[in-house]
Design an enzyme around this catalytic site. Sequence first.
Site, mmCIF file in Angstrom:
data_model
loop_
_atom_site.group_PDB
_atom_site.id
_atom_site.type_symbol
_atom_site.label_atom_id
_atom_site.label_comp_id
_atom_site.label_asym_id
_atom_site.label_seq_id
_atom_site.Cartn_x
_atom_site.Cartn_y
_atom_site.Cartn_z
ATOM 1 N N ARG A 1 4.229 2.212 -2.375
ATOM 2 C CA ARG A 1 4.620 3.540 -3.032
ATOM 3 C C ARG A 1 5.763 4.278 -2.674
ATOM 4 N NH1 ARG A 1 0.172 3.604 -6.201
ATOM 5 N NH2 ARG A 1 -1.415 2.497 -4.991
ATOM 6 N N ASP B 1 0.749 -1.221 0.111
ATOM 7 C CA ASP B 1 0.124 -0.008 -0.132
ATOM 8 C C ASP B 1 0.985 1.163 0.072
ATOM 9 O OD1 ASP B 1 -3.053 0.795 0.442
ATOM 10 O OD2 ASP B 1 -1.805 2.050 2.193
ATOM 11 N N ARG B 2 0.662 2.242 1.065
ATOM 12 C CA ARG B 2 1.534 3.504 1.031
ATOM 13 C C ARG B 2 3.189 3.263 1.096
ATOM 14 N NH1 ARG B 2 -2.043 6.178 -1.294
ATOM 15 N NH2 ARG B 2 -1.052 8.106 -0.845
ATOM 16 N N HIS C 1 -6.921 -6.839 0.206
ATOM 17 C CA HIS C 1 -5.908 -5.994 0.088
ATOM 18 C C HIS C 1 -4.793 -6.144 0.954
ATOM 19 C CE1 HIS C 1 -4.141 -1.891 -0.474
ATOM 20 N NE2 HIS C 1 -4.530 -1.539 0.908
ATOM 21 N N HIS D 1 -11.129 7.155 -0.100
ATOM 22 C CA HIS D 1 -10.304 7.963 0.930
ATOM 23 C C HIS D 1 -9.141 8.595 0.013
ATOM 24 C CE1 HIS D 1 -8.699 3.767 0.372
ATOM 25 N NE2 HIS D 1 -7.431 4.388 0.618
ATOM 26 N N TRP D 2 -8.653 8.229 -1.079
ATOM 27 C CA TRP D 2 -7.896 8.843 -1.667
ATOM 28 C C TRP D 2 -8.269 10.214 -2.076
ATOM 29 C CZ3 TRP D 2 -3.765 7.248 -5.335
ATOM 30 C CH2 TRP D 2 -3.036 6.111 -5.024
#
Length: 326
Positions: free
Chosen positions: A143, A139-140, A307, A184-185
């Site tokens: 990235r 996830d984050r 996820h 939420h993005w």
Amino acid sequence: ATFGTDLVAPAREILAQTATGVRSALPPIPPDAGLFEGFEARWVRTRGADIFLRDSGEGPPLLLLHGNPLTHASWHKVAGRLAKRFHVVATDLRGYGDSVGPADGGANHVNYSFRVMAQDQVEVMSALGHDRFFLAGHDRGARTAHRLALDHPERVRKVALLDIVPTRYVWEHTSREWALGSWHWSFMAQPDELFERMMAAIPARDYVLRHLSRTGKPAFFDDRALAEYVRCFTRKTIHGSCEDYRAAASIDLEHDDADHRAGRKIAAPTLALWGRRSNVGLLYGDVVAVWREAASTVTGGAVESGHYPAEEAPQAVLEAFERFFV
């Protein structure tokens, strides 16, 4: 163990960024709730943040980066076994978990860009004496790992990216299904502090559970890990994570566009893993093909999860990591 710099320190010696810019002492290292037996807890001061981590093992270094609204605890089902083969380092990203970043997000939210968060992690690994390392993110954290591999190719031996496609690709391929599933993005990227206050107005457990699932706590989440996610869901984390999402809709895209124009790709061998039932698995088709536009050498596939593959399908993640990180 002996480390290469003096950045590694117990909590009482480390300082945190406050709203005034003055550094003040952090609280004691939090307990691990039994999730990381045999791991050591540490603070590492970087140039812009104070990063909390747990580490164990004496093999090749492997850095693990978590997602939102999680902490390093999201790796607890795989970290112990990995530590038998690797020096496992599981950190909290700046602004998440117990890590602390600046109150000021900076121009265009640069202080919470993936570039700056990646720099934190490079400094953490240097503090632990590691010039080159294996890297995995979800996830984050994935990235952040993507950006780290681009900005610091000499530091990354191999990189595993869990349940994402590139940020630039996300924004260029939005859809009704994506907007509803990843609401939420856009919500967290809003510049008005009102949205942070709205998040803080909801009991932390309610918000975290709603973010993790629309139907209550999934059975695969360990209650102790969930308690950590709830404990860490403070105003500090709300602000830091919103700044992260604001950066992803602004400065991060500028960085990604510059790489795209220059033809820069991840040079390190790349493993893409995703949950077959996640948004990534349901919306993006051939995920490996998507990543081949952003990385030179890509392998991977889907695992039977949503996820959160490291918590829902830890055995599959372990087996994939043990095959890949050699």
